[in-house]
Design a protein around this motif. Sequence first.
Motif, short mmCIF file in Angstrom:
data_model
loop_
_atom_site.label_atom_id
_atom_site.label_comp_id
_atom_site.label_asym_id
_atom_site.label_seq_id
_atom_site.Cartn_x
_atom_site.Cartn_y
_atom_site.Cartn_z
N ILE B 219 49.69 91.04 103.78
CA ILE B 219 50.51 92.23 103.41
C ILE B 219 52.08 91.69 103.85
O ILE B 219 52.00 91.41 105.09
N ALA B 223 57.65 91.77 97.24
CA ALA B 223 56.76 91.53 96.12
C ALA B 223 57.06 89.88 95.70
O ALA B 223 57.93 89.32 96.42
N HIS B 240 57.52 99.63 101.47
CA HIS B 240 56.81 99.39 100.14
C HIS B 240 56.29 98.18 100.18
O HIS B 240 56.77 97.08 99.58
N THR B 242 53.87 94.64 99.83
CA THR B 242 53.01 94.05 98.82
C THR B 242 51.60 93.36 99.54
O THR B 242 51.80 92.87 100.48
N GLY B 264 52.55 95.65 94.49
CA GLY B 264 53.64 95.89 95.26
C GLY B 264 54.77 96.33 94.64
O GLY B 264 54.98 95.97 93.50
N ASP B 282 57.76 103.02 95.02
CA ASP B 282 56.27 102.78 94.74
C ASP B 282 55.89 103.08 93.39
O ASP B 282 54.61 102.73 93.20
N LYS B 285 55.65 98.97 90.17
CA LYS B 285 55.20 98.01 90.68
C LYS B 285 55.08 96.67 90.02
O LYS B 285 55.26 96.63 88.73
#
Lengths: 176, 409
Positions: B219, B223, B240, B242, B264, B282, B285
């Motif tokens: 995690i 992104a 936020h 990814t 993400g 969010d 993505k």
Amino acid sequence: MGRYQLKAGQLAAPAKPVAVIYLEGAPSARAGNTVSIMGQRGYQFEHHVLPIQTGTRVEFPNHDEDYHNVFSLSKTKRFDLGRYRMGENPPALTFDKPGVVRLYCEIHQHMRGVILVLDTPYFTTTTADGKFRLKGLPAGSYNLKAWLDEKTILSAPVTLKAGQTVRLNFDSSNRK
Amino acid sequence: MTPVLLLSRTQQVRLACTLGTAILLLGGTTQAITLLPPDSPVDATLTGSIDLETYSIDQPAPGLLFTDDDTYLEPRLSLLLDLQWGPHWSAFVQARLDRGFDPGARSDGDIRLDEYAIRWSPWGDSMLNVQVGKFASVFGNWIPRHLSTQNPFVTAPAPYENVFGITDAAVPLSREAFLGRKTQADKKRDWLTQIWGPSYAHGASLSGRLDQFEYAFEIKSNALSSRPSAWEARELVWYHPTITGRLGWKPDPAFALGISGSTGAYLLETADATLPTGSDRDDFKQDTVGIDLRYSIRHFELWSEFIFTRFEVPGVGYADLASFYVEGRYKITPSLYAALRWNQQWFDDISDGHGGSPSWDRDLYRVDVALGYRFARNLQGKVQYSYGHEPGLNANGSHLLATQITWTF
């Protein structure tokens, strides 16, 4: 981090450092059909240093589950065996030129080994605590050498007579 | 960030000659430096590398080369500190001094901590590792071999460096404006790549190996397409994240197969003011899936990846692309190898709102050819030529010649 992963217990401790003792100046013939083994086990070379006589063939068997790729860029012998697995032995190599051959594995960069190619049949390795016994030597006056690494070679003059046993301690101040 | 270098062309040549000579003289010397005594409970090892890269560029520069010059010099010092406390705990830090994470990104000089992480291995083996910090993504099979000592080429495969008209900084003003980017030269400081290099974002990961299978999940704060400036600690935002994972299967030493996935939000905080009313970052993505393959036998190695990405673009909809590369390396002699890589990237069609369906960016194909030479175990040189093709106005230059010399210690 691009590091390879090993399973638990796979990585063995490296082979203990030893010295190579050899007689310099003794008459010798090229090795016959001699084969020595420098295996890989536990992701280490099986020998810290493997002494051989010029003309000896060396095999490099892989005893691990993963590939090994043994190579050397030493002036004495440049080679790259490529990737090979357990049971798939690469061609044995003949070492024709005396000198030091430093060995590495392209995949497992911690692996280190040395083949010391000698122009004499009279050599042995010490135990880990530095003791050695060298038998069957010809009578005469020679230099006995102790190779610890490329920068540390001890030397001691020795005179041998037939049937005689000589005890000798190397003096570390007598470097090459 | 510390300004260090402001170099004229002549200075670049002199610096290249000086560093190149120093590297050649240093080749074959030194090993890793052990920093603590053998009886210390902590093993601390310092290793590093010096890279010297030169680029001869057909402008506009392709990939992640941030320069308008026809030639460019990129020196890089990398230091890696490894710490190990017993069988369960380890840590590492990687620092770099260069002219930007990507060549020319900060041509006046830059010093960074690219990676730092602490790792816990509860069973003292590779079955489970928990890692927290700033480190390379687990996606695919190029990232684990992205360092100059492992990459047969100087540059990255196209999915990891080809810039296209998606930005994380703002929402497109209109569908027409979005499609209009296709005819502009790449805006590398605003636009994104499918995966930006090794993606050194902050986060935590679980990884390990069970018999023939490997797994890795992470995690991260950003992104996969996020740019290096977004990975920095001062930009760290956790709202936020990814999530990325990879499952690998290695039934044989010769063969490995993996599947990766990632999802993400890719927009940054600066885009908030331009988001459609009632929406959130969010809602937009980057979803990416990939399959990777490796095969090797004796002196030959082959790697390949196919990567599909979907960006949700506000006011536009889905912008899809797919990338593929296959690369091979063959060692001709113990010192010399040759490598060949084919890269391709396809952009999907989207509606232009007037009955047409053009692709949203330029399709790319590129071939990379490289020769590498190992002067010593810790000294290697590479030369790479690339020919790429993108259609249309303001497309990137087709030709690139790059060299790299690397000394490791």
